[in-house]
Design a protein around this motif. Structure first.
Motif, PDB file in Angstrom:
ATOM      1  N   MET A 119      66.087  11.954  38.070  1.00 45.48           N
ATOM      2  CA  MET A 119      66.090  11.651  36.638  1.00 45.48           C
ATOM      3  C   MET A 119      65.155  10.474  36.371  1.00 45.48           C
ATOM      4  N   ASN A 120      64.325  10.578  35.338  1.00 50.83           N
ATOM      5  CA  ASN A 120      63.437   9.485  34.950  1.00 50.83           C
ATOM      6  C   ASN A 120      64.169   8.539  34.007  1.00 50.83           C
TER       7      ASN A 120
ATOM      8  N   ALA B 167      63.441   7.992  24.481  1.00 47.57           N
ATOM      9  CA  ALA B 167      64.673   8.791  24.523  1.00 47.57           C
ATOM     10  C   ALA B 167      64.455  10.147  23.851  1.00 47.57           C
ATOM     11  N   LYS B 168      63.716  10.166  22.739  1.00 44.99           N
ATOM     12  CA  LYS B 168      63.420  11.429  22.055  1.00 44.99           C
ATOM     13  C   LYS B 168      62.604  12.360  22.938  1.00 44.99           C
ATOM     14  N   ARG B 169      61.862  11.796  23.880  1.00 44.89           N
ATOM     15  CA  ARG B 169      61.002  12.584  24.759  1.00 44.89           C
ATOM     16  C   ARG B 169      61.669  12.937  26.087  1.00 44.89           C
ATOM     17  N   GLY B 170      62.976  12.705  26.167  1.00 47.65           N
ATOM     18  CA  GLY B 170      63.727  13.192  27.317  1.00 47.65           C
ATOM     19  C   GLY B 170      64.025  12.191  28.405  1.00 47.65           C
ATOM     20  N   TYR B 171      63.553  10.959  28.281  1.00 42.83           N
ATOM     21  CA  TYR B 171      63.874   9.939  29.270  1.00 42.83           C
ATOM     22  C   TYR B 171      65.273   9.371  28.980  1.00 42.83           C
TER      23      TYR B 171
ATOM     24  N   ARG C 250      74.408   1.281  41.329  1.00 42.56           N
ATOM     25  CA  ARG C 250      74.806   2.689  41.411  1.00 42.56           C
ATOM     26  C   ARG C 250      73.687   3.596  40.926  1.00 42.56           C
ATOM     27  N   LEU C 251      73.039   3.214  39.819  1.00 44.91           N
ATOM     28  CA  LEU C 251      71.920   4.007  39.309  1.00 44.91           C
ATOM     29  C   LEU C 251      70.778   4.032  40.313  1.00 44.91           C
ATOM     30  N   LYS C 252      70.540   2.893  40.932  1.00 41.99           N
ATOM     31  CA  LYS C 252      69.436   2.773  41.881  1.00 41.99           C
ATOM     32  C   LYS C 252      69.654   3.648  43.110  1.00 41.99           C
ATOM     33  N   GLN C 253      70.910   3.798  43.537  1.00 39.61           N
ATOM     34  CA  GLN C 253      71.203   4.526  44.765  1.00 39.61           C
ATOM     35  C   GLN C 253      71.356   6.027  44.542  1.00 39.61           C
ATOM     36  N   THR C 254      71.445   6.462  43.268  1.00 35.37           N
ATOM     37  CA  THR C 254      71.621   7.883  42.992  1.00 35.37           C
ATOM     38  C   THR C 254      70.337   8.637  43.323  1.00 35.37           C
ATOM     39  N   GLU C 255      70.457   9.627  44.165  1.00 36.64           N
ATOM     40  CA  GLU C 255      69.282  10.377  44.613  1.00 36.64           C
ATOM     41  C   GLU C 255      68.580  11.048  43.431  1.00 36.64           C
ATOM     42  N   GLY C 256      67.278  10.926  43.390  1.00 31.54           N
ATOM     43  CA  GLY C 256      66.492  11.576  42.329  1.00 31.54           C
ATOM     44  C   GLY C 256      66.181  10.680  41.149  1.00 31.54           C
ATOM     45  N   ASN C 257      66.861   9.545  41.048  1.00 33.81           N
ATOM     46  CA  ASN C 257      66.570   8.627  39.953  1.00 33.81           C
ATOM     47  C   ASN C 257      65.266   7.877  40.216  1.00 33.81           C
ATOM     48  N   VAL C 258      64.341   7.953  39.279  1.00 30.36           N
ATOM     49  CA  VAL C 258      63.121   7.146  39.313  1.00 30.36           C
ATOM     50  C   VAL C 258      63.225   6.154  38.167  1.00 30.36           C
TER      51      VAL C 258
END
Length: 339
Positions: free
Chosen positions: A1-2, A27-31, A68-76
């Motif tokens: 997730m970006n 946020a409107k653009r999906g981030y 927690r956000l940092k360690q979640t796989e796929g988060n950039v």
């Protein structure tokens, strides 16, 4: 997730407006966007619109929730920083990318800037003078101009059917000249006093910021204090001319004034002192190169307002939505890799 995090900026209303608008656009653009401040409300995180969250008590959130956000796989995770003093948080948070958004030429902040630039993938700035200075100071860095803009949600560009004069506007049957913004030390007070000698009412909407409202002693000077942006549509339609009466100095030379876009969105004639970013808005913004020329142009546009539709069209070509397209194109270059 970006994910994009906007760390807190200094608590001045005009400093918050740009990051708030850009956060909304992303946020409107999906981030997934976290807009942070230092308030300590009971609810630590509030969802303001889909994918846009306001974070209260930023330091606590970084300490307790961010890992927690940092360690979640796929988060950039990217950081969009408008305040160069925030470098310590970059060191602590270790984001995947950083953009430094240079919005003003505040000398007191510049000693923090080299370290912020060192840790940034790119620099964004709001004006050509800022771009030229940054390009000279940091020739090795990518630098882009993304100016400020108009928020169509304010509805200033729409025709307002109401003809009810707000109670706090003067009722002297004199033309109304309006200024919206902080009443601050960069106001050219000598120019203001020169304008007050004319048969006009000068209306100021904005908070005091280092400059006193009460030093003029003129019956045709009206300070209405702070109004929300949503309230501007009740006032701007009644102004004959809107002004940007700034001194010419290093600080104001770097400003791309949001108020210019808002004035134009309302279709109003705009007269500014000779600021580089207002100069590039000509002929939609008229420039007064001297006090006498400034006042002369204000008086001219009181009686010859010109074409409001051209001004509105210009504002709608320079909305925050357009700025959102620019910043998304830049951000996409950084979201495919991690440091």
């Amino acid at each position: 997730m970006n994910m994009i995090i906007f760390p807190p900026t200094i608590d001045w209303s005009w400093m918050r407006q740009r990051p708030q608008q850009l956060a909304k656009q992303l946020a409107k653009r999906g981030y997934t966007v976290f807009y942070c401040n230092q308030s300590t409300q009971k609810k630590p995180v509030e969802e303001m619109m889909p994918r846009l969250y306001v974070v209260h008590h930023f330091s606590k959130w970084v300490r307790e929730e961010y890992p927690r956000l940092k360690q979640t796989e796929g988060n950039v995770i990217g950081l969009w920083c408008t305040w160069p003093k925030l470098t310590p948080y970059i060191k602590k948070m270790k984001p995947d990318w950083v953009i430094y958004d240079c919005v003003d030429e505040m000398e007191r902040w510049q000693r923090y800037e080299p370290e912020m630039v060192k840790r940034s993938n790119a620099i964004i700035c709001t004006s050509q003078p800022l771009f030229e200075r940054l390009r000279k100071d940091y020739p090795f860095k990518r630098i882009e101009i993304v100016r400020n803009g108009y928020d169509p949600d304010l509805s200033l560009h729409l025709e307002h059917a109401s003809s009810i004069l707000p109670r706090d506007l003067p009722k002297n049957n004199r033309p109304l000249v309006g200024y919206v913004g902080a009443w601050a030390p960069w106001i050219d007070e000598e120019l203001v006093r020169r304008l007050l000698r004319e048969k006009i009412d000068l209306v100021v909407i904005g908070a005091e910021f280092g400059l006193n409202y009460c030093s003029y002693g003129k019956s045709n000077m009206h300070f209405l204090g702070h109004k929300t942006h949503e309230q501007l549509a009740n006032y701007l339609p009644f102004f004959h001319v809107c002004i940007i009466p700034f001194q010419k100095n290093k600080l104001t030379a770097a400003v791309n004034p949001v108020k210019a876009y808002e004035y134009l969105a309302a279709g109003k004639p705009v007269v500014s002192t000779d600021l580089p970013e207002c100069r590039q808005m000509y002929p939609y913004v008229e420039i007064g190169h001297s006090h006498d020329e400034f006042v002369s142009k204000v008086l001219h546009y009181i009686h010859h307002a010109g074409d409001a539709s051209d001004r509105i069209r210009y504002a709608l070509q320079h909305t925050w939505d357009h700025r959102g397209e620019q910043i998304e194109a830049i951000i996409k270059e950084f979201t495919h890799f991690k440091r």
